[in-house]
Design a protein around this motif. Structure first.
Motif, PDB file in Angstrom:
ATOM      1  N   ASN A 160      33.023 -16.160  -3.085  1.00 52.17           N
ATOM      2  CA  ASN A 160      33.866 -17.161  -2.419  1.00 52.17           C
ATOM      3  C   ASN A 160      33.383 -17.491  -1.011  1.00 52.17           C
ATOM      4  O   ASN A 160      34.034 -18.288  -0.317  1.00 52.17           O
ATOM      5  N   LEU A 161      32.295 -16.890  -0.597  1.00 46.09           N
ATOM      6  CA  LEU A 161      31.798 -17.105   0.759  1.00 46.09           C
ATOM      7  C   LEU A 161      30.744 -18.212   0.768  1.00 46.09           C
ATOM      8  O   LEU A 161      29.976 -18.346  -0.183  1.00 46.09           O
ATOM      9  N   PRO A 162      30.712 -18.974   1.847  1.00 50.63           N
ATOM     10  CA  PRO A 162      31.621 -18.963   3.003  1.00 50.63           C
ATOM     11  C   PRO A 162      33.010 -19.508   2.620  1.00 50.63           C
ATOM     12  O   PRO A 162      33.138 -20.301   1.714  1.00 50.63           O
ATOM     13  N   THR A 163      34.003 -19.089   3.384  1.00 49.39           N
ATOM     14  CA  THR A 163      35.365 -19.608   3.227  1.00 49.39           C
ATOM     15  C   THR A 163      35.895 -20.026   4.594  1.00 49.39           C
ATOM     16  O   THR A 163      35.743 -19.284   5.566  1.00 49.39           O
ATOM     17  N   ILE A 164      36.487 -21.193   4.643  1.00 48.12           N
ATOM     18  CA  ILE A 164      37.151 -21.654   5.877  1.00 48.12           C
ATOM     19  C   ILE A 164      38.605 -21.969   5.556  1.00 48.12           C
ATOM     20  O   ILE A 164      38.902 -22.723   4.626  1.00 48.12           O
ATOM     21  N   PHE A 165      39.502 -21.347   6.323  1.00 49.31           N
ATOM     22  CA  PHE A 165      40.924 -21.636   6.233  1.00 49.31           C
ATOM     23  C   PHE A 165      41.328 -22.430   7.480  1.00 49.31           C
ATOM     24  O   PHE A 165      40.916 -22.094   8.595  1.00 49.31           O
ATOM     25  N   VAL A 166      42.155 -23.455   7.292  1.00 52.24           N
ATOM     26  CA  VAL A 166      42.659 -24.250   8.417  1.00 52.24           C
ATOM     27  C   VAL A 166      44.181 -24.085   8.478  1.00 52.24           C
ATOM     28  O   VAL A 166      44.873 -24.325   7.481  1.00 52.24           O
TER      29      VAL A 166
END
Length: 239
Positions: A160-166
């Motif tokens: 699941n990488l990279p992962t960005i949460f906003v």
């Protein structure tokens, strides 16, 4: 004979007992009092307005209101500047799982948070960290954070990488999960900026998606490399 309108203690007593009628207020004084009440009402109306609302209603102000309204405009501007100064970040910070609630969920009112879950040794994660460092300086009112995935979320899968949460005010607004979402190592900082602006995390000055420009150029070059039917027919006649 004593003047019933005279300001004396005895006349005041007689007025309270109803023996004398209420003191007459000169018409000019009545008009001034009414004007003062109206001005106070107008000021009260605009007192709680934001800067944007004050601008929108500017045409409705009378000349007598402008001084008071300007005072409140300056007050709102000072409050806004103080908030902006308070919420300046300007760099990509590192957090652990213990910091998550404080730094992300309880970041504060009006705060956007961009959190990158990464793993050391993954080239795309390193590239995104570089891009986020640049964007953190460009958009200091947004809190940019990074965290090693497994220290932030135990057993978080590497696939699941990279992962960005906003996040905004502690509520998740967008998530970008996995390498395919980012387009691999060709990801440009402008493309990442555009994606974050679509989620609301930053206010970009880009006018259109940079990736679309690249796609348009690619399609244009493909069209140029394909011979037209007329060219193809002329080539057939030569043989």
């Amino acid at each position: 004979m004593q003047d019933p309108n005279e300001d004396t203690e005895w006349n005041d007593i007689l007025r309270k007992k109803g023996i004398l009628p209420p003191k007459e207020v000169p018409k000019d004084d009545e008009e001034e009092e009414e004007l003062a009440r109206q001005q106070q009402s107008v000021v009260k109306m605009y007192e709680d307005m934001t800067l944007e609302e004050l601008e929108e209603n500017e045409d409705e102000f009378g000349e007598d209101d402008e001084a008071a309204i300007e005072m409140y405009r300056q007050k709102r501007l000072a409050e806004w500047k103080a908030t902006q100064m308070k919420n300046v970040f300007g760099e990509l910070g590192e957090i652990s799982g213990q910091d998550y609630i404080k730094e992300v969920n309880k970041a504060g009112e009006g705060i956007w948070v961009v959190l990158h879950l990464y793993k050391q040794g993954l080239p795309l994660c390193s590239l995104i960290n570089q891009h986020l460092s640049i964007l953190a300086m460009k958009f200091p009112q947004t809190k940019f954070l990074k965290s090693i995935s497994t220290t932030c979320i135990p057993n978080y899968p590497d696939r699941n990488l990279p992962t960005i949460f906003v996040y905004f005010e502690g509520e998740m607004k967008a998530q970008f999960i996995g390498p395919l979402v980012f387009g691999g190592m060709n990801l440009k900082v402008e493309e990442l900026e555009w994606r974050l602006s679509e989620s609301g995390a930053v206010k970009t000055d880009l006018e259109e998606n940079p990736k679309k420009q690249i796609e348009d150029k690619l399609m244009s070059s493909i069209r140029c490399s394909i011979p037209t039917r007329k060219d193809s027919d002329s080539e057939d006649e030569d043989y």
